[in-house]
Design a protein around this motif. Structure first.
Motif, mmCIF file in Angstrom:
data_model
loop_
_atom_site.group_PDB
_atom_site.id
_atom_site.type_symbol
_atom_site.label_atom_id
_atom_site.label_comp_id
_atom_site.label_asym_id
_atom_site.label_seq_id
_atom_site.Cartn_x
_atom_site.Cartn_y
_atom_site.Cartn_z
ATOM 1 N N UNK A 1 0.862 -1.186 0.000
ATOM 2 C CA UNK A 1 0.000 0.000 0.000
ATOM 3 C C UNK A 1 0.893 1.229 0.000
ATOM 4 N N UNK A 2 0.793 2.024 -1.059
ATOM 5 C CA UNK A 2 1.651 3.187 -1.204
ATOM 6 C C UNK A 2 1.073 4.391 -0.478
ATOM 7 N N UNK A 3 1.969 5.282 -0.101
ATOM 8 C CA UNK A 3 1.548 6.512 0.561
ATOM 9 C C UNK A 3 1.390 7.609 -0.494
ATOM 10 N N UNK A 4 0.157 7.910 -0.862
ATOM 11 C CA UNK A 4 -0.105 8.921 -1.867
ATOM 12 C C UNK A 4 -0.102 8.353 -3.272
ATOM 13 N N UNK A 5 -0.153 9.249 -4.258
ATOM 14 C CA UNK A 5 -0.206 8.864 -5.669
ATOM 15 C C UNK A 5 1.170 8.883 -6.340
ATOM 16 N N UNK A 6 1.995 9.829 -5.970
ATOM 17 C CA UNK A 6 3.248 9.985 -6.686
ATOM 18 C C UNK A 6 4.427 10.077 -5.736
ATOM 19 N N UNK A 7 5.616 10.067 -6.351
ATOM 20 C CA UNK A 7 5.864 10.161 -7.797
ATOM 21 C C UNK A 7 6.017 8.814 -8.509
ATOM 22 N N UNK A 8 6.004 7.697 -7.751
ATOM 23 C CA UNK A 8 6.265 6.401 -8.372
ATOM 24 C C UNK A 8 4.978 5.701 -8.790
ATOM 25 N N UNK B 1 13.691 -2.365 5.364
ATOM 26 C CA UNK B 1 14.439 -2.200 6.625
ATOM 27 C C UNK B 1 13.805 -3.134 7.638
ATOM 28 N N UNK B 2 14.621 -4.013 8.201
ATOM 29 C CA UNK B 2 14.123 -5.073 9.069
ATOM 30 C C UNK B 2 13.057 -5.870 8.310
ATOM 31 N N UNK B 3 11.852 -5.985 8.848
ATOM 32 C CA UNK B 3 10.815 -6.752 8.158
ATOM 33 C C UNK B 3 9.819 -5.854 7.442
ATOM 34 N N UNK B 4 10.184 -4.594 7.223
ATOM 35 C CA UNK B 4 9.265 -3.627 6.627
ATOM 36 C C UNK B 4 9.717 -3.232 5.226
ATOM 37 N N UNK B 5 8.778 -3.255 4.297
ATOM 38 C CA UNK B 5 9.014 -2.665 2.980
ATOM 39 C C UNK B 5 8.579 -1.210 3.095
ATOM 40 N N UNK B 6 9.543 -0.310 3.203
ATOM 41 C CA UNK B 6 9.218 1.080 3.532
ATOM 42 C C UNK B 6 9.109 1.978 2.294
ATOM 43 N N UNK B 7 9.559 1.494 1.131
ATOM 44 C CA UNK B 7 9.509 2.357 -0.038
ATOM 45 C C UNK B 7 9.661 1.576 -1.326
ATOM 46 N N UNK B 8 9.417 2.290 -2.408
ATOM 47 C CA UNK B 8 9.529 1.709 -3.738
ATOM 48 C C UNK B 8 10.264 2.706 -4.616
ATOM 49 N N UNK B 9 11.193 2.200 -5.431
ATOM 50 C CA UNK B 9 11.972 3.063 -6.299
ATOM 51 C C UNK B 9 11.773 2.714 -7.761
ATOM 52 N N UNK B 10 11.767 3.746 -8.587
ATOM 53 C CA UNK B 10 11.693 3.570 -10.040
ATOM 54 C C UNK B 10 12.674 4.562 -10.644
ATOM 55 N N UNK B 11 13.832 4.073 -11.078
ATOM 56 C CA UNK B 11 14.874 4.978 -11.545
ATOM 57 C C UNK B 11 15.386 5.818 -10.382
ATOM 58 N N UNK B 12 15.353 7.128 -10.543
ATOM 59 C CA UNK B 12 15.791 8.036 -9.484
ATOM 60 C C UNK B 12 14.663 8.405 -8.526
ATOM 61 N N UNK C 1 11.651 7.931 -5.721
ATOM 62 C CA UNK C 1 11.372 7.145 -4.527
ATOM 63 C C UNK C 1 10.013 7.551 -3.968
ATOM 64 N N UNK C 2 9.287 6.557 -3.452
ATOM 65 C CA UNK C 2 7.999 6.835 -2.807
ATOM 66 C C UNK C 2 7.821 5.909 -1.625
ATOM 67 N N UNK C 3 7.348 6.447 -0.519
ATOM 68 C CA UNK C 3 7.190 5.666 0.705
ATOM 69 C C UNK C 3 5.906 4.842 0.673
ATOM 70 N N UNK C 4 5.926 3.734 1.392
ATOM 71 C CA UNK C 4 4.721 2.950 1.634
ATOM 72 C C UNK C 4 4.124 3.371 2.973
#
Length: 249
Positions: A108-115, A130-141, A143-146
């Motif tokens: 579940x992403x936080x917001x719409x953008x930028x990813x 980080x640890x057992x958490x997927x905290x973000x997603x990257x696409x090229x340069x 980054x967007x937080x979950x």
């Protein structure tokens, strides 16, 4: 007709006592809820501090990598994206395939953008953990937080707790004010004496919530909140006094 109608409505003394009691109960419940949130806050705050202090797994090794205490990155493929809607808000989800015979999973992403807004099935992305958490997603340069990013829980608890504390204090103060007026049999309160303090409470709560969201420094949030409350309530008292003077004149 008159005796019947008068007996059906509560006397002014009784209705005034009900108002005092209701304000006191609501205010006490809000302050108690705020206290519970503040009591649970140290854990999320400590986790947020540890996350901010974490270093990239590529820079360090040993037990930090084994225990997941570093910031790791690994590739995945986008399977699908979707938006779930409720009465309160929309939630943005992405399903990823990590490969290596691992099952797909949803984030579940936080917001719409930028990813998230640019993702399409088949895109290759970087999963940030980080640890057992997927905290973000990257696409090229980009980054967007979950929603699982450490610090989100602390921010929400702090913002809600401060808002509840402010409104609870206003209700308790209002209960004391109503009780004093009832004791001296003062005339009915003017509209401004109720509306202006409530508007000031909304303003003070807005300042507190904005500060909690804008910075992760607790001391700064508390200083800004205290200053906002002082300014809002001082302006409220002066405005009520001025409006009362104009009406008397």
């Amino acid at each position: 007709m008159h005796p019947a109608s008068s007996s059906s409505s509560p006397p002014p003394e009784r209705s005034g006592l009900m108002g005092v009691t209701l304000a006191a109960v609501v205010g006490s419940a809000m302050v108690l809820a705020a206290a519970v949130l503040f009591a649970l806050l140290p854990g999320p705050l400590a986790e947020a501090r540890e996350f901010r202090a974490a270093r990239s797994c590529a820079e360090i090794g040993g037990s930090a990598v084994e225990n997941g205490d570093c910031l790791a990155e690994w590739p995945a493929t986008v399977v699908s994206t979707e938006t779930g809607r409720t009465r309160k808000a929309a939630s943005n989800w992405v399903t990823l395939d990590p490969g290596a015979e691992e099952p797909p999973f949803r984030l579940r992403m936080r917001g719409y953008g930028p990813v998230w807004e640019k993702l399409t099935p088949g895109d290759r992305v970087t999963v940030l953990t980080w640890r057992d958490k997927v905290w973000g997603l990257g696409a090229g340069e980009l980054r967007q937080a979950t929603t699982a990013k450490p610090g989100n829980t602390a921010t929400a608890q702090l913002a809600v707790g401060l808002a509840l504390l402010i409104f609870g204090a206003v209700f308790l103060r209002g209960a004391g004010w109503l009780h004093r007026r009832r004791a001296v049999r003062a005339p009915a309160a003017r509209t401004a004496q109720v509306v202006v303090p409530m508007a000031a409470a909304f303003l003070a709560a807005g300042i507190a919530v904005t500060a909690a969201v804008a910075t992760d420094r607790l001391w700064l949030v508390l200083v800004v909140t205290a200053a906002g409350c002082a300014a809002a309530w001082t302006a409220s008292a002066l405005l009520v006094r001025r409006l009362g003077g104009q009406r008397t004149g």
